[in-house]
Write a protein that holds these residues in place. Structure first.
Motif, mmCIF file in Angstrom:
data_model
loop_
_atom_site.group_PDB
_atom_site.id
_atom_site.type_symbol
_atom_site.label_atom_id
_atom_site.label_comp_id
_atom_site.label_asym_id
_atom_site.label_seq_id
_atom_site.Cartn_x
_atom_site.Cartn_y
_atom_site.Cartn_z
ATOM 1 N N SER A 1 0.847 -1.187 0.000
ATOM 2 C CA SER A 1 0.000 0.000 0.000
ATOM 3 C C SER A 1 0.889 1.245 0.000
ATOM 4 O O SER A 1 1.717 1.413 0.890
ATOM 5 N N ASN B 1 -1.912 5.899 -1.588
ATOM 6 C CA ASN B 1 -3.367 5.615 -1.548
ATOM 7 C C ASN B 1 -3.825 4.575 -2.563
ATOM 8 O O ASN B 1 -4.974 4.543 -2.980
ATOM 9 N N ASP C 1 -7.791 1.861 -5.411
ATOM 10 C CA ASP C 1 -7.791 2.928 -4.402
ATOM 11 C C ASP C 1 -7.919 2.310 -3.013
ATOM 12 O O ASP C 1 -8.632 1.313 -2.830
ATOM 13 N N SER D 1 -7.649 3.261 1.536
ATOM 14 C CA SER D 1 -7.406 4.215 2.631
ATOM 15 C C SER D 1 -6.444 3.605 3.648
ATOM 16 O O SER D 1 -6.187 4.178 4.692
#
Length: 619
Positions: free
Chosen positions: A133, A136, A156, A158
């Motif tokens: 990761s 983002n 995408d 978080s």
């Protein structure tokens, strides 16, 4: 030449791809395989290879926490570093010679230098998943035995930046393995000692160190056993911690290079031992014998070297002589550091200096008292080693780091001729040696080192192990006590453990001592045979075979034929490690088990006797 002769043509030569090569020759990449009963078994090396990458991120200033969980053999390691560049996620874990560490600027003094680590983990796992990761975005890849199964992303996300690796070691390669938390915790503690400020969370438990190698010595030894407070010295690329034990005879070293635990020492450890003796001689202005200075020392040294050269694939022994860059040799660097810093410390701490000198003079006195008997004992050991019936040696030893199988080197200590005969006939002559005891060994509790030389059996055992002067020359990685599971056998175990605790405790501290588990029962019918190590296993075997299987109760090792013994000391060997509880000093431990019958000991015996009696009644 007949037409039937196999033609040797280009068709006979094939190149193994990276996965096949690792799976066919795992020893070249991770040392020995094992089942998890030993600290250097392959499953721990797999975990280590993954954690090493997280450590390198921390060293580079990215990610202060590493989260590790192991549940039902699924290992998950998560760091909060920079994350693998998303376009290279698959390549980094599945293409040889791909990795960030070939660019020395990014990883000047990293641990995992050969770029093979996670690829070996991938190839030797039935399930391997990597998630990266960063920016983002999340990239995921999943593998089976090194083969890519699915690839997803970048998507995408978080999630916090970093890398997460999950894997299940392959049972085809690592047979009937089991992770032991004691070994994992010890490995993780070493990581935090070497990286103050790093937090590792393992199955919810936190590991953290404020004072580096000072914590290592204090956490692993009872403070009452220490002669003086730990001397803790630090430099740019070096850290040292030193104390002496009140009770232990031998020298103990914990050495590290670039965060790698060099269990077999190497050039840095040799230089440290030499520098220590020289500095102390100069400080006191006396030409003390080096062995008197170092006797009973407990110490740790960690250095950082550019592009280190190790003598074995598993990096347990440093071969480099240069520090790299503008630095001098390893030897000069360590000599200069110790010569200045230790000398300064002793000048500033006269109480420690006085205790140390008294210890050296005491060691000198004991050595002189022993010198005559030592010479006699050495001559005796030399003569008997020429025709030593007690030791049937093997070909590969722990010092042979160039041989893939050096970590498998094992010495079985057996009682009586029948047991040693069975083991000798069924052992692997390359890696398994046998030492036969004649009856019960002496109870060495409370005795001085003199007894090791006076008692022929102890003297020959010490000579076989080659540990009289230091652990560096230990000839076998695994020392296995193989006695009957009856009262006499248990007593012999206790007497041998007493001997090692009394004179060579670091053999136990460094996880070299084991008890051989042998089956209590054989349950079989005409088609199948089960060897059972407990009443529960016996019951399960009876149910599996149905009908009325034949049940044999083994009373002693001598009853087991050499053909059968192969099953118990081969791939399916079951070893129980002998471990020390650091909360109890060795002195107190020996006093409890081998001293007079104190009320505490009587209570302990009565409470634990019931379990043994229940077992006998069950049978």
């Amino acid at each position: 030449m007949s037409e039937n002769t196999t033609q040797y043509t280009e068709d006979n030569i094939r190149s193994l791809d990276w996965k096949e090569h690792i799976r066919m020759r795992p020893g070249m990449y991770i040392g020995k395989l094992g089942d998890g009963s030993s600290a250097d078994d392959g499953i721990y090396i797999l975990l280590k290879e993954v954690v090493d990458n997280c450590i390198d991120e921390f060293v580079m200033g990215s990610g202060k926490t590493i989260e590790i969980s192991i549940k039902d053999n699924l290992v998950t390691v998560r760091d909060f570093g920079r994350g693998i560049p998303l376009g290279k996620v698959v390549d980094v874990v599945s293409k040889m010679n791909t990795g960030g560490k070939y660019d020395s600027r990014a990883f000047k003094k990293s641990v995992g230098l050969n770029g093979v680590g996670t690829k070996a983990v991938n190839a030797l796992s039935t399930f391997f998943k990597v998630e990266s990761s960063r920016d983002n975005k999340l990239k995921t890849a999943e593998f089976h035995q090194g083969n890519l199964v699915t690839e997803e992303g970048p998507l995408d996300t978080s999630k916090r930046k970093g890398t997460k690796v999950s894997f299940i070691p392959d049972e085809i390669i690592f047979k009937k393995y089991k992770f032991r938390n004691e070994y994992i915790e010890r490995m993780l503690k070493n990581y935090v000692y070497l990286n103050p400020g790093l937090t590792i969370v393992f199955n919810g438990e936190k590991f953290y160190s404020e004072n580096g190698l000072k914590d290592l010595l204090e956490d692993n030894n009872n403070m009452d056993d220490m002669l003086y407070p730990v001397i803790h010295l630090k430099g740019d690329d070096i850290e040292v911690a030193i104390t002496h034990s009140k009770t232990q005879y031998s020298e103990e070293y914990h050495s590290f290079v670039n965060g790698q635990h060099t269990t077999q020492g190497g050039t840095h450890q040799a230089a440290f031992r030499e520098a220590l003796a020289k500095t102390i001689r100069d400080f006191y202005g006396k030409n003390y014998d080096a062995s008197d200075i170092r006797k009973s020392i407990i110490s740790a040294i960690a250095i950082k070297v550019m592009e280190p050269v190790f003598e074995s694939q598993t990096k347990t022994k440093l071969g480099s002589t240069d520090m790299g860059g503008d630095f001098p040799t390893v030897r000069t660097y360590i000599n200069d550091f110790i010569g200045t810093k230790l000398d300064n410390y002793l000048h500033k701490n006269p109480e420690t200096a006085e205790k140390l000198q008294r210890k050296i003079m005491q060691a000198e006195k004991e050595r002189k008292e022993l010198s005559g008997i030592r010479k006699l004992a050495k001559d005796r050991a030399k003569k008997s080693s020429l025709h030593n019936k007690k030791l049937r040696d093997c070909r590969v030893h722990l010092g042979d780091t160039k041989n893939d199988r050096y970590l498998e080197s094992t010495l079985f200590i057996t009682e009586g001729d029948s047991a040693s005969g069975s083991i000798t006939k069924s052992r692997d002559v390359n890696t398994q040696a046998v030492f036969s005891l004649r009856g019960k060994p002496l109870n060495s509790y409370g005795m001085s080192k003199k007894i090791v030389y006076e008692n022929e059996e102890f003297n020959l055992l010490q000579a076989a192990l080659n540990i009289e002067d230091s652990m560096e020359d230990l000839r076998y990685n695994n020392i296995v006590i193989a006695t009957d599971a009856d009262v006499d056998g248990m007593h012999i175990r206790l007497l041998l453990i007493t001997f090692f605790l009394q004179f060579f405790p670091e053999l136990i501290k460094e996880n070299h001592l084991y008890i051989l588990q042998t089956p209590l029962f054989r349950v079989r019918n005409k088609k199948q045979t089960f060897y059972c190590y407990s009443p529960e296993e016996k019951q399960a075997a009876i149910e599996a075979l149905s009908g009325k299987p034949e049940i044999t109760r083994f009373k002693g090792l001598g009853e087991i034929s050499p053909d059968e013994f192969q099953h118990f000391i081969g791939d399916d060997i079951r070893l129980e490690p002998v471990m020390l509880d650091k909360n109890m000093s060795i002195e107190n431990l020996l006093e409890f088990y081998m001293g007079k019958n104190t009320p505490d000991r009587q209570k302990f015996i009565i409470e634990n006797l019931k379990v043994e009696l229940d077992l006998v009644e069950d049978n």
